[in-house]
Design a protein around this motif. Structure first.
Motif, short mmCIF file in Angstrom:
data_model
loop_
_atom_site.label_atom_id
_atom_site.label_comp_id
_atom_site.label_asym_id
_atom_site.label_seq_id
_atom_site.Cartn_x
_atom_site.Cartn_y
_atom_site.Cartn_z
N ILE A 1 -4.22 1.98 -2.46
CA ILE A 1 -3.73 0.76 -3.10
C ILE A 1 -3.01 1.15 -4.39
O ILE A 1 -3.58 1.86 -5.23
N ILE B 1 0.85 -1.18 0.00
CA ILE B 1 0.00 0.00 0.00
C ILE B 1 0.89 1.24 0.00
O ILE B 1 2.07 1.17 0.34
N GLU C 1 -4.90 -5.12 -2.19
CA GLU C 1 -3.61 -4.76 -1.57
C GLU C 1 -2.63 -5.93 -1.53
O GLU C 1 -1.45 -5.75 -1.21
#
Length: 192
Positions: free
Chosen positions: A16, A10, A31
Protein backbone atom coordinates in the motif's frame (compact mmCIF):
# COMPACT_ATOMS: atom_id res chain seq x y z
CA UNK A 1 -14.69 -0.66 4.62
CA UNK A 2 -15.31 -2.30 1.20
CA UNK A 3 -14.04 -2.04 -2.35
CA UNK A 4 -17.50 -1.41 -3.83
CA UNK A 5 -17.52 1.85 -5.78
CA UNK A 6 -13.84 2.49 -5.11
CA UNK A 7 -10.62 2.97 -7.02
CA UNK A 8 -7.76 1.32 -5.18
CA UNK A 9 -4.07 2.21 -5.47
CA UNK A 10 -1.33 -0.31 -4.72
CA UNK A 11 2.29 -0.90 -5.72
CA UNK A 12 2.96 -3.65 -8.31
CA UNK A 13 4.10 -5.97 -5.50
CA UNK A 14 0.84 -5.40 -3.55
CA UNK A 15 2.20 -2.98 -0.94
CA UNK A 16 0.00 0.00 0.00
CA UNK A 17 1.48 3.42 -0.89
CA UNK A 18 2.22 5.34 2.31
CA UNK A 19 0.60 8.49 0.86
CA UNK A 20 -2.78 6.89 0.04
CA UNK A 21 -5.51 9.13 1.50
CA UNK A 22 -7.00 6.59 3.95
CA UNK A 23 -3.83 4.86 5.21
CA UNK A 24 -4.23 6.12 8.77
CA UNK A 25 -8.02 6.40 8.92
CA UNK A 26 -9.60 3.88 11.31
CA UNK A 27 -12.15 1.60 9.65
CA UNK A 28 -11.06 2.47 6.10
CA UNK A 29 -9.22 0.11 3.79
CA UNK A 30 -5.79 1.71 3.25
CA UNK A 31 -5.66 0.82 -0.46
CA UNK A 32 -8.70 3.01 -1.29
CA UNK A 33 -7.75 6.03 -3.40
CA UNK A 34 -11.20 7.47 -4.29
CA UNK A 35 -14.84 6.47 -3.77
CA UNK A 36 -18.41 7.22 -4.84
CA UNK A 37 -18.01 5.54 -8.24
CA UNK A 38 -20.93 3.62 -9.74
CA UNK A 39 -19.63 1.40 -12.54
CA UNK A 40 -16.10 2.18 -13.71
CA UNK A 41 -15.38 1.21 -17.31
CA UNK A 42 -12.20 3.03 -18.30
CA UNK A 43 -9.03 4.34 -16.65
CA UNK A 44 -6.12 6.13 -18.31
CA UNK A 45 -3.16 8.18 -17.19
CA UNK A 46 -2.72 11.40 -19.15
CA UNK A 47 0.65 11.16 -20.95
CA UNK A 48 1.42 14.88 -20.43
CA UNK A 49 0.24 15.49 -16.87
CA UNK A 50 0.33 12.06 -15.23
CA UNK A 51 -3.23 12.67 -13.97
CA UNK A 52 -5.67 9.76 -13.78
CA UNK A 53 -8.95 9.95 -15.73
CA UNK A 54 -11.87 7.54 -15.43
CA UNK A 55 -15.29 7.10 -16.90
CA UNK A 56 -18.27 5.18 -15.63
CA UNK A 57 -21.76 4.10 -16.54
CA UNK A 58 -24.58 6.04 -14.95
CA UNK A 59 -28.07 4.65 -14.42
CA UNK A 60 -30.28 5.36 -17.43
CA UNK A 61 -28.25 8.44 -18.31
CA UNK A 62 -25.55 10.23 -16.41
CA UNK A 63 -22.42 8.50 -17.72
CA UNK A 64 -19.45 10.43 -16.33
CA UNK A 65 -15.86 11.38 -17.13
CA UNK A 66 -13.87 12.14 -13.97
CA UNK A 67 -10.45 13.43 -13.02
CA UNK A 68 -9.56 11.02 -10.21
CA UNK A 69 -8.01 12.69 -7.17
CA UNK A 70 -6.87 11.24 -3.86
CA UNK A 71 -9.57 10.94 -1.21
CA UNK A 72 -12.35 12.45 -3.31
CA UNK A 73 -15.98 11.32 -3.22
CA UNK A 74 -17.54 11.24 -6.71
CA UNK A 75 -21.06 11.09 -5.35
CA UNK A 76 -22.69 7.77 -6.19
CA UNK A 77 -25.43 7.10 -5.12
CA UNK A 78 -26.08 10.46 -3.45
CA UNK A 79 -25.67 12.60 -6.58
CA UNK A 80 -26.07 11.55 -10.22
CA UNK A 81 -27.35 12.79 -13.55
CA UNK A 82 -28.98 9.39 -14.13
CA UNK A 83 -32.47 8.17 -13.31
CA UNK A 84 -34.08 5.01 -11.98
CA UNK A 85 -34.54 2.37 -14.66
CA UNK A 86 -38.13 2.10 -15.87
CA UNK A 87 -39.71 4.83 -13.76
CA UNK A 88 -37.29 7.66 -14.59
CA UNK A 89 -37.48 8.77 -10.95
CA UNK A 90 -34.68 10.85 -9.51
CA UNK A 91 -31.89 9.12 -7.60
CA UNK A 92 -30.35 10.62 -4.49
CA UNK A 93 -30.27 14.34 -3.73
CA UNK A 94 -29.70 15.82 -7.19
CA UNK A 95 -26.77 16.25 -9.55
CA UNK A 96 -24.24 18.04 -7.33
CA UNK A 97 -23.28 18.68 -3.74
CA UNK A 98 -20.51 20.94 -2.38
CA UNK A 99 -18.77 18.12 -0.49
CA UNK A 100 -18.61 15.85 -3.56
CA UNK A 101 -16.53 16.09 -6.71
CA UNK A 102 -18.45 16.93 -9.89
CA UNK A 103 -17.69 15.05 -13.11
CA UNK A 104 -15.68 16.77 -15.84
CA UNK A 105 -18.20 15.68 -18.47
CA UNK A 106 -21.60 13.96 -18.45
CA UNK A 107 -23.52 12.07 -21.13
CA UNK A 108 -27.33 12.21 -21.01
CA UNK A 109 -28.55 10.08 -22.70
CA UNK A 110 -25.96 7.40 -21.98
CA UNK A 111 -23.28 6.43 -24.46
CA UNK A 112 -22.31 3.43 -22.25
CA UNK A 113 -18.59 4.32 -22.29
CA UNK A 114 -16.06 1.53 -22.60
CA UNK A 115 -12.32 1.84 -22.99
CA UNK A 116 -10.37 5.07 -22.60
CA UNK A 117 -7.21 6.30 -24.28
CA UNK A 118 -5.56 9.72 -24.21
CA UNK A 119 -3.40 11.27 -26.93
CA UNK A 120 -0.90 13.72 -25.46
CA UNK A 121 -0.16 17.18 -26.83
CA UNK A 122 3.21 15.97 -28.11
CA UNK A 123 1.61 13.20 -30.15
CA UNK A 124 2.19 13.44 -33.89
CA UNK A 125 -1.40 12.32 -34.43
CA UNK A 126 -3.89 14.86 -35.88
CA UNK A 127 -6.07 14.25 -32.81
CA UNK A 128 -3.33 15.21 -30.30
CA UNK A 129 -4.66 16.35 -26.90
CA UNK A 130 -7.84 14.27 -27.23
CA UNK A 131 -9.54 11.75 -24.97
CA UNK A 132 -10.89 8.77 -26.92
CA UNK A 133 -13.77 6.72 -25.54
CA UNK A 134 -15.59 3.71 -26.92
CA UNK A 135 -19.38 3.86 -27.04
CA UNK A 136 -21.25 0.61 -26.46
CA UNK A 137 -24.76 2.06 -26.59
CA UNK A 138 -23.74 4.97 -28.82
CA UNK A 139 -22.02 2.54 -31.22
CA UNK A 140 -19.22 4.95 -32.05
CA UNK A 141 -15.84 6.30 -31.07
CA UNK A 142 -16.24 9.45 -28.95
CA UNK A 143 -13.53 12.10 -29.10
CA UNK A 144 -13.36 14.76 -26.39
CA UNK A 145 -11.19 17.79 -27.08
CA UNK A 146 -10.35 20.00 -24.07
CA UNK A 147 -11.22 23.67 -24.53
CA UNK A 148 -8.86 26.48 -23.51
CA UNK A 149 -11.27 28.00 -20.99
CA UNK A 150 -13.06 24.92 -19.63
CA UNK A 151 -14.98 21.86 -20.71
CA UNK A 152 -14.76 19.75 -23.84
CA UNK A 153 -15.97 19.69 -27.40
CA UNK A 154 -17.33 16.29 -28.42
CA UNK A 155 -17.21 14.58 -31.81
CA UNK A 156 -18.54 11.11 -32.63
CA UNK A 157 -17.22 8.75 -35.30
CA UNK A 158 -19.10 5.65 -36.41
CA UNK A 159 -17.33 2.61 -37.82
CA UNK A 160 -18.83 0.75 -40.78
CA UNK A 161 -22.05 -1.00 -39.69
CA UNK A 162 -21.92 0.92 -36.35
CA UNK A 163 -20.61 -1.81 -34.04
CA UNK A 164 -20.43 -1.45 -30.26
CA UNK A 165 -16.95 -0.21 -29.31
CA UNK A 166 -15.58 -2.25 -26.39
CA UNK A 167 -12.07 -0.77 -26.06
CA UNK A 168 -9.79 1.97 -27.40
CA UNK A 169 -5.99 1.93 -27.31
CA UNK A 170 -3.09 3.92 -28.71
CA UNK A 171 -0.70 1.53 -30.47
CA UNK A 172 3.08 1.71 -30.12
CA UNK A 173 3.34 3.68 -33.35
CA UNK A 174 0.67 6.15 -32.20
CA UNK A 175 -2.14 4.52 -34.15
CA UNK A 176 -5.67 4.51 -32.72
CA UNK A 177 -7.02 0.98 -32.33
CA UNK A 178 -10.59 0.03 -31.42
CA UNK A 179 -11.99 -3.33 -30.44
CA UNK A 180 -15.61 -4.05 -31.27
CA UNK A 181 -18.08 -6.05 -29.19
CA UNK A 182 -20.01 -8.02 -31.79
CA UNK A 183 -20.32 -11.73 -32.74
CA UNK A 184 -18.20 -11.04 -35.83
CA UNK A 185 -16.31 -8.13 -34.27
CA UNK A 186 -12.70 -7.28 -34.67
CA UNK A 187 -9.79 -4.98 -34.05
CA UNK A 188 -9.69 -1.88 -36.27
CA UNK A 189 -7.31 0.99 -36.88
CA UNK A 190 -8.95 4.43 -37.05
CA UNK A 191 -7.43 6.41 -39.92
CA UNK A 192 -8.02 10.18 -40.03
Amino acid sequence: GSHLGKIIRIHPDGRIPANNPFVNQPGALPEIFSFGHRNLQGLAIHPDTGKLFSHEHGPQGGDELNLVQAGQNYGWPVVTFGQEYGSGAAIGEGVSRPDMTDPLYVWVPSIAPSGLAILGASSQHPWASSLLIGGLRARCLVRLMPQATAGFTERRYALPESPRIRDVRIGLSGRILVLTDEPAGGLFEVVV
